[in-house]
Write an enzyme that holds these catalytic residues in place. Structure first.
Site, short mmCIF file in Angstrom:
data_model
loop_
_atom_site.label_atom_id
_atom_site.label_comp_id
_atom_site.label_asym_id
_atom_site.label_seq_id
_atom_site.Cartn_x
_atom_site.Cartn_y
_atom_site.Cartn_z
N CYS A 12 -4.31 7.96 10.14
CA CYS A 12 -4.57 7.41 11.46
C CYS A 12 -4.09 8.38 12.53
O CYS A 12 -3.04 9.00 12.40
CB CYS A 12 -3.82 6.09 11.61
SG CYS A 12 -4.54 4.76 10.64
N GLN B 206 9.08 18.64 7.81
CA GLN B 206 10.26 18.19 7.05
C GLN B 206 9.98 18.17 5.55
O GLN B 206 10.87 18.40 4.74
CB GLN B 206 10.72 16.81 7.53
CG GLN B 206 11.16 16.78 8.98
CD GLN B 206 12.30 17.75 9.26
OE1 GLN B 206 13.34 17.73 8.61
NE2 GLN B 206 12.10 18.66 10.21
N ARG C 247 -8.87 0.05 4.83
CA ARG C 247 -7.99 1.02 4.16
C ARG C 247 -6.68 0.38 3.73
O ARG C 247 -6.04 0.87 2.80
CB ARG C 247 -7.66 2.18 5.12
CG ARG C 247 -8.76 3.18 5.27
CD ARG C 247 -8.38 4.28 6.23
NE ARG C 247 -7.00 4.67 6.00
CZ ARG C 247 -6.30 5.45 6.81
NH1 ARG C 247 -6.84 5.92 7.89
NH2 ARG C 247 -5.05 5.77 6.52
N ILE D 121 8.44 5.94 17.34
CA ILE D 121 8.14 6.75 16.14
C ILE D 121 6.90 7.64 16.35
O ILE D 121 6.92 8.82 16.02
CB ILE D 121 7.90 5.85 14.90
CG1 ILE D 121 8.99 4.77 14.78
CG2 ILE D 121 7.77 6.69 13.63
CD1 ILE D 121 10.32 5.19 14.22
N ARG E 11 1.94 13.87 13.82
CA ARG E 11 2.22 13.73 12.40
C ARG E 11 2.40 15.06 11.66
O ARG E 11 1.63 15.39 10.74
CB ARG E 11 1.14 12.86 11.74
CG ARG E 11 0.92 11.56 12.49
CD ARG E 11 0.13 10.56 11.73
NE ARG E 11 0.93 9.81 10.78
CZ ARG E 11 0.47 8.76 10.09
NH1 ARG E 11 -0.76 8.37 10.26
NH2 ARG E 11 1.24 8.13 9.25
N ILE F 107 4.21 17.96 9.12
CA ILE F 107 4.80 17.84 7.78
C ILE F 107 5.92 18.87 7.59
O ILE F 107 6.25 19.23 6.46
CB ILE F 107 3.74 17.98 6.65
CG1 ILE F 107 2.98 19.30 6.77
CG2 ILE F 107 2.78 16.82 6.64
CD1 ILE F 107 2.27 19.67 5.48
N ASP G 27 4.56 0.04 12.22
CA ASP G 27 3.28 -0.47 11.70
C ASP G 27 3.04 -1.93 12.08
O ASP G 27 1.98 -2.49 11.78
CB ASP G 27 3.22 -0.32 10.18
CG ASP G 27 2.93 1.12 9.77
OD1 ASP G 27 2.75 1.97 10.66
OD2 ASP G 27 2.89 1.39 8.54
N LYS H 233 0.83 -1.21 0.00
CA LYS H 233 0.00 0.00 0.00
C LYS H 233 0.86 1.26 0.00
O LYS H 233 0.67 2.16 -0.82
CB LYS H 233 -0.92 0.00 1.23
CG LYS H 233 -1.63 1.31 1.47
CD LYS H 233 -2.49 1.28 2.70
CE LYS H 233 -1.80 1.57 4.00
NZ LYS H 233 -1.54 2.98 4.31
N ASN H 234 1.82 1.32 0.92
CA ASN H 234 2.56 2.57 1.08
C ASN H 234 3.50 2.86 -0.09
O ASN H 234 3.79 4.02 -0.38
CB ASN H 234 3.31 2.59 2.41
CG ASN H 234 2.35 2.75 3.58
OD1 ASN H 234 1.18 3.08 3.39
ND2 ASN H 234 2.84 2.51 4.79
C1 UD1 Z 1 4.60 6.41 6.78
C2 UD1 Z 1 3.59 5.34 6.60
C3 UD1 Z 1 3.09 4.85 7.94
C4 UD1 Z 1 4.26 4.45 8.84
C5 UD1 Z 1 5.31 5.53 8.88
C6 UD1 Z 1 6.58 5.10 9.62
C7 UD1 Z 1 2.55 5.95 4.50
C8 UD1 Z 1 1.34 6.46 3.82
N1 UD1 Z 1 2.47 5.86 5.84
O1 UD1 Z 1 3.92 7.49 7.43
O2 UD1 Z 1 2.24 3.74 7.73
O3 UD1 Z 1 3.79 4.21 10.14
O4 UD1 Z 1 5.68 5.93 7.57
O5 UD1 Z 1 7.13 4.00 9.00
O6 UD1 Z 1 3.53 5.57 3.89
N2 UD1 Z 1 7.82 13.61 11.20
C9 UD1 Z 1 8.11 14.92 11.51
N3 UD1 Z 1 8.02 15.85 10.52
C10 UD1 Z 1 7.65 15.55 9.24
C11 UD1 Z 1 7.36 14.20 8.94
C12 UD1 Z 1 7.45 13.25 9.94
O7 UD1 Z 1 8.43 15.25 12.63
O8 UD1 Z 1 7.60 16.44 8.39
C13 UD1 Z 1 7.92 12.57 12.25
C14 UD1 Z 1 6.59 11.89 12.54
O9 UD1 Z 1 5.84 12.60 13.47
C15 UD1 Z 1 7.05 10.55 13.06
C16 UD1 Z 1 8.34 10.28 12.26
O10 UD1 Z 1 8.74 11.54 11.76
O11 UD1 Z 1 7.40 10.65 14.41
C17 UD1 Z 1 8.16 9.31 11.11
O12 UD1 Z 1 7.10 9.76 10.28
P1 UD1 Z 1 7.04 9.40 8.73
O13 UD1 Z 1 8.07 8.35 8.43
O14 UD1 Z 1 7.06 10.63 7.94
O15 UD1 Z 1 5.62 8.75 8.62
P2 UD1 Z 1 4.56 8.93 7.48
O16 UD1 Z 1 5.27 9.16 6.17
O17 UD1 Z 1 3.51 9.85 7.93
#
Ligand code: UD1
Length: 432
Positions: free
Chosen positions: A117, A126, A397, A327, A122, A124, A305, A22-23
């Site tokens: 979820c 970065q 999902r 995480i 979460r 954005i 996950d 999926k991802n």
């Molecule tokens: C993706 C996966 C999700 C999985 C996660 C970690 C998808 C659609 N989802 O989520 O299933 O659980 O990777 O393997 O692919 N963070 C920041 N700033 C940012 C982005 C992230 O601080 O701009 C933090 C998050 O809060 C979290 C960590 O980085 O603590 C990892 O997040 P990230 O790897 O980005 O997860 P997702 O891409 O949202």
């Protein structure tokens, strides 16, 4: 409201065929609009997150034609709108990949703030930091993320945290930036590598995906491709956990065993036998299980996950286990549900302490999110008696044909629309 109805206590035996990741699919379907030629993507899972993203992509004017259940033809040449605000996309996370894809190609994108979820805050930041380093201006207005640029240029970007989403998103935009971009402290997950391989098959020049430094040399155009998505590491891991939790024996097929090593090793430590084949793993749980320490980490560490599913396995393993979630800060919401099934789990900060019990008992459960929902289903299959799992939309999902695959393994599970249907299911399950 649909719910899963489960009559537990039967060890799962047989074979489970794993769908495309999926991802990975979410990232590379967004990336596919970056070419103005036909792109065929195969092995996409038929799950609601993917279908929602496809609808949102079609709303931009891109061609999206389902060739078969798991195959889609995409073409970005007909895109008219750079705004992604489909009412469904707000509920999912990966809509944000349209930011990187549209910004790279058209230097403009407006995308609804990501949902997904509720397992943590979460942010954005970065993603936005990466886009800004490439020369974009970013802002958030009325729950929309807006990114625009006159020009995109290569840059050196150091991610403050290892993030899958930002690594993929910034990598996509950088494909069309002038010059070289270097992403440091990049995520190494298999789906990051898959999106990079996909983009390279379209003519991108990305090196180092799968390590923590990714180098991208910008190109002027991408061409069409025909590509097959990798197998889903987490779906596979979920069935592996189901074998362990129900003391069963499952051959998990269509997988890349290397991607599952972090899970296989833990299951062995817990007392399962895990056999690896070229494209399958078999998990046999016919010995008593013992406690373990789990710490979630970016790949190749133990995946966040898979955290709820492994907690269910440990719930009936002898001794005291700890599960350290590093995480996401809010990923133990399923613990209260499990404790109603007779588990002994307490949470202190980001650590769950699990004292193994001999057996679980059926209960009325509510899925708090996608992976925790799947974990509760596994717990219900392992438990004595009847369970009902509500809010199954979360689970749908991310898992294709979840019920059917579990039924094939001998799991007594169904979907009920009403109390009457649930009653009929349990009557029948009791007789066979
Ligand atoms: C993706 C996966 C999700 C999985 C996660 C970690 C998808 C659609 N989802 O989520 O299933 O659980 O990777 O393997 O692919 N963070 C920041 N700033 C940012 C982005 C992230 O601080 O701009 C933090 C998050 O809060 C979290 C960590 O980085 O603590 C990892 O997040 P990230 O790897 O980005 O997860 P997702 O891409 O949202």
């Amino acid at each position: 409201m649909k719910e899963f109805v489960v009559k537990g206590g039967t060890p799962l035996h047989g074979e489970a065929a794993i769908a495309g990741a999926k991802n990975a699919a979410l990232g590379l379907l967004a990336a596919s609009i970056m070419a103005d030629e036909d792109v065929i993507v195969r092995n996409i899972p038929d799950v609601s997150d993917v279908n929602t993203l496809l609808e949102a992509i079609a709303d931009t004017g891109a061609k999206v034609k389902r060739l078969e259940r798991h195959e889609v033809l995409m073409n970005g040449s007909s895109i008219r709108s750079y705004i992604v605000n489909n009412r469904y996309i707000r509920k999912m996370r990966a809509g944000y990949y349209m930011l990187g894809a549209l910004l790279g190609k058209y230097h403009y994108a407006e995308v609804a703030l990501p949902g997904g979820c509720t397992i943590g805050s979460r942010p954005i930041d970065q993603h936005l930091k990466g886009f800004e380093a490439l020369g974009a201006r970013t802002s958030i207005r009325n729950s929309m993320v807006l990114v625009e640029a006159e020009d995109l240029h290569g840059a050196n970007i150091y991610f403050d945290t290892v993030t899958v989403g930002a690594t993929i998103n910034v990598m996509m935009a950088a494909v069309y930036a002038k010059g070289r971009t270097v992403l440091e402290n990049a995520a190494k997950e298999p789906h990051v590598v898959d999106v990079a391989n996909f983009l390279n098959s379209m003519g991108a020049r990305i090196k180092g995906a799968g390590t923590d430094v990714i180098r991208i040399d910008g190109v002027a155009r991408l061409h069409g491709t025909d590509y097959s998505v990798i197998p889903d590491q987490i779906e596979a891991g979920t069935f592996m956990a189901a074998a362990a939790a129900t003391r069963g024996d499952i051959l998990v097929k269509n997988v890349i065993p290397k991607h599952l090593e972090c899970i296989s090793q833990k299951l062995r430590e817990i007392g399962c036998e895990v056999q690896e084949y070229d494209d399958a793993v078999r998990v046999i749980a016919n010995r008593p299980l013992r406690s373990a320490k789990i710490k979630t980490l970016p790949y190749p560490g133990f995946p966040t996950d898979m955290q709820p599913q492994i907690a269910v396995v440990l719930a009936t393993a002898a001794g005291t286990s700890t599960v350290n979630e590093t995480i996401f800060e809010n990923r133990f919401k399923y613990v209260d549900e499990l404790n109603r099934m007779g588990t002994h789990i307490s949470v202190e900060g980001n650590i769950a302490i699990i004292t193994g019990v001999n057996e679980l008992r059926g209960a009325q459960l509510v899925a708090p999110d996608l992976r925790a929902g799947a974990a509760l289903v596994i717990a219900a299959l392992a438990a004595d008696g009847e369970s009902v799992v509500e809010d199954i939309n979360y689970i749908l999902r991310g898992y294709e044909d979840f019920v059917e695959k579990l039924q094939l393994l001998g799991g007594k599970i169904g979907i009920a629309d009403s109390e009457e249907e649930a009653r009929k299911f349990f009557l029948k399950a009791g007789m066979v």
